[in-house]
Design a protein around this motif. Structure first.
Motif, short mmCIF file in Angstrom:
data_model
loop_
_atom_site.label_atom_id
_atom_site.label_comp_id
_atom_site.label_asym_id
_atom_site.label_seq_id
_atom_site.Cartn_x
_atom_site.Cartn_y
_atom_site.Cartn_z
N ASN A 1 0.88 -1.21 0.03
CA ASN A 1 -0.06 -0.04 -0.11
C ASN A 1 0.85 1.12 0.12
OD1 ASN A 1 -2.55 -1.16 -0.17
ND2 ASN A 1 -2.58 -1.49 2.21
N ALA A 2 1.97 1.13 0.75
CA ALA A 2 3.08 2.44 0.64
C ALA A 2 3.34 2.51 -0.77
CB ALA A 2 3.99 2.16 1.91
N ARG A 3 3.82 1.40 -1.23
CA ARG A 3 4.21 1.53 -2.60
C ARG A 3 3.21 2.09 -3.65
NH1 ARG A 3 8.04 2.94 -5.81
NH2 ARG A 3 8.28 1.82 -7.66
N LEU A 4 2.02 1.80 -3.43
CA LEU A 4 1.09 2.20 -4.28
C LEU A 4 0.77 3.66 -4.26
CD1 LEU A 4 -1.93 -0.22 -4.03
CD2 LEU A 4 -0.87 0.18 -6.00
N VAL A 5 0.74 4.32 -2.93
CA VAL A 5 0.81 5.83 -2.66
C VAL A 5 1.86 6.53 -3.20
CG1 VAL A 5 1.05 7.56 -0.92
CG2 VAL A 5 -0.40 5.11 -0.60
N GLN A 6 3.29 5.78 -3.22
CA GLN A 6 4.41 6.45 -3.92
C GLN A 6 4.14 6.49 -5.31
OE1 GLN A 6 8.04 4.35 -2.92
NE2 GLN A 6 9.39 5.93 -3.85
N VAL A 7 3.91 5.51 -5.81
CA VAL A 7 3.65 5.41 -7.47
C VAL A 7 2.39 6.65 -7.86
CG1 VAL A 7 2.86 4.12 -9.39
CG2 VAL A 7 4.38 3.02 -7.86
N GLY A 8 1.39 6.65 -6.97
CA GLY A 8 0.53 7.59 -7.37
C GLY A 8 0.78 8.82 -7.18
N ASP A 9 1.89 9.26 -6.09
CA ASP A 9 2.22 10.51 -6.28
C ASP A 9 3.28 11.00 -7.20
OD1 ASP A 9 2.97 12.82 -4.83
OD2 ASP A 9 4.91 12.03 -3.99
N GLU A 10 4.34 9.75 -7.84
CA GLU A 10 5.05 10.10 -8.91
C GLU A 10 4.18 10.05 -10.09
OE1 GLU A 10 7.57 6.51 -9.38
OE2 GLU A 10 8.44 7.07 -7.25
N LEU A 11 3.12 9.51 -10.45
CA LEU A 11 2.22 9.88 -11.62
C LEU A 11 1.52 11.32 -11.39
CD1 LEU A 11 0.34 6.38 -11.86
CD2 LEU A 11 2.07 7.48 -13.43
N MET A 12 1.34 11.72 -10.31
CA MET A 12 0.57 12.97 -10.36
C MET A 12 1.72 14.10 -10.32
SD MET A 12 -2.45 13.05 -9.61
CE MET A 12 -2.79 14.69 -9.07
N SER A 13 3.13 13.93 -10.08
CA SER A 13 3.99 14.67 -10.40
C SER A 13 4.25 14.88 -11.90
CB SER A 13 5.31 14.09 -9.76
OG SER A 13 6.25 15.19 -9.78
N ILE A 14 4.34 13.80 -12.48
CA ILE A 14 4.33 13.68 -14.00
C ILE A 14 3.07 14.31 -14.59
CG2 ILE A 14 4.35 12.02 -15.97
CD1 ILE A 14 6.00 10.06 -14.30
N ALA A 15 2.01 14.31 -14.28
CA ALA A 15 0.91 14.88 -14.86
C ALA A 15 1.01 16.21 -14.57
CB ALA A 15 -0.29 14.09 -14.17
N ASN A 16 1.55 16.90 -13.46
CA ASN A 16 1.56 18.19 -13.28
C ASN A 16 2.60 18.64 -14.20
OD1 ASN A 16 -0.76 18.49 -11.25
ND2 ASN A 16 0.81 17.80 -9.61
N GLY A 17 3.78 17.97 -14.53
CA GLY A 17 4.77 18.59 -15.12
C GLY A 17 4.35 18.65 -16.83
N LEU A 18 3.48 17.85 -16.91
CA LEU A 18 2.89 17.69 -18.50
C LEU A 18 2.14 19.34 -18.63
CD1 LEU A 18 2.25 13.90 -18.97
CD2 LEU A 18 3.97 15.37 -20.08
N LYS A 19 1.56 19.57 -17.67
CA LYS A 19 0.51 20.49 -17.79
C LYS A 19 1.25 21.87 -18.12
CE LYS A 19 -3.65 21.68 -15.02
NZ LYS A 19 -4.14 21.37 -13.58
N ARG A 20 2.39 22.13 -17.50
CA ARG A 20 3.03 23.24 -17.44
C ARG A 20 3.90 23.43 -18.80
NH1 ARG A 20 6.26 22.59 -11.78
NH2 ARG A 20 4.30 22.64 -10.50
#
Length: 86
Positions: A67-86
């Motif tokens: 579960n901790a790994r899932l949260v970490q991967v989700g955080d990384e995906l959100m970071s990537i999505a926010n980077g694409l937006k800029r």
């Protein structure tokens, strides 16, 4: 009622005292008059299976890590999505 444990008063830490209000106490030998027996070298049987509890602990630990790994991967995906937006 003779032998009634409700007549004992708790002193705390597993210590009980017989009240002084006329409750009759009696002494009996081990194994006589439904008093039970004492056996040397035996201890109270636990109702907890150590091996089962350790297996459950390992399963909970692995589930927590997953579960901790899932949260970490989700955080990384959100970071990537926010980077694409800029």
């Amino acid at each position: 009622m003779p032998g009634d444990t409700r007549a004992l008063q708790s002193e705390g830490n597993g210590v009980y005292r017989a009240p002084d209000d006329g409750v009759a106490l009696s002494r009996v030998r081990s194994g006589e008059d439904n008093a039970g027996t004492l056996v040397q070298g035996y201890s109270e049987a636990s109702n907890v299976s150590l091996s089962d509890e350790l297996v459950n602990l390992m399963m909970y630990q692995r589930a927590y890590a997953a579960n901790a790994r899932l949260v970490q991967v989700g955080d990384e995906l959100m970071s990537i999505a926010n980077g694409l937006k800029r």
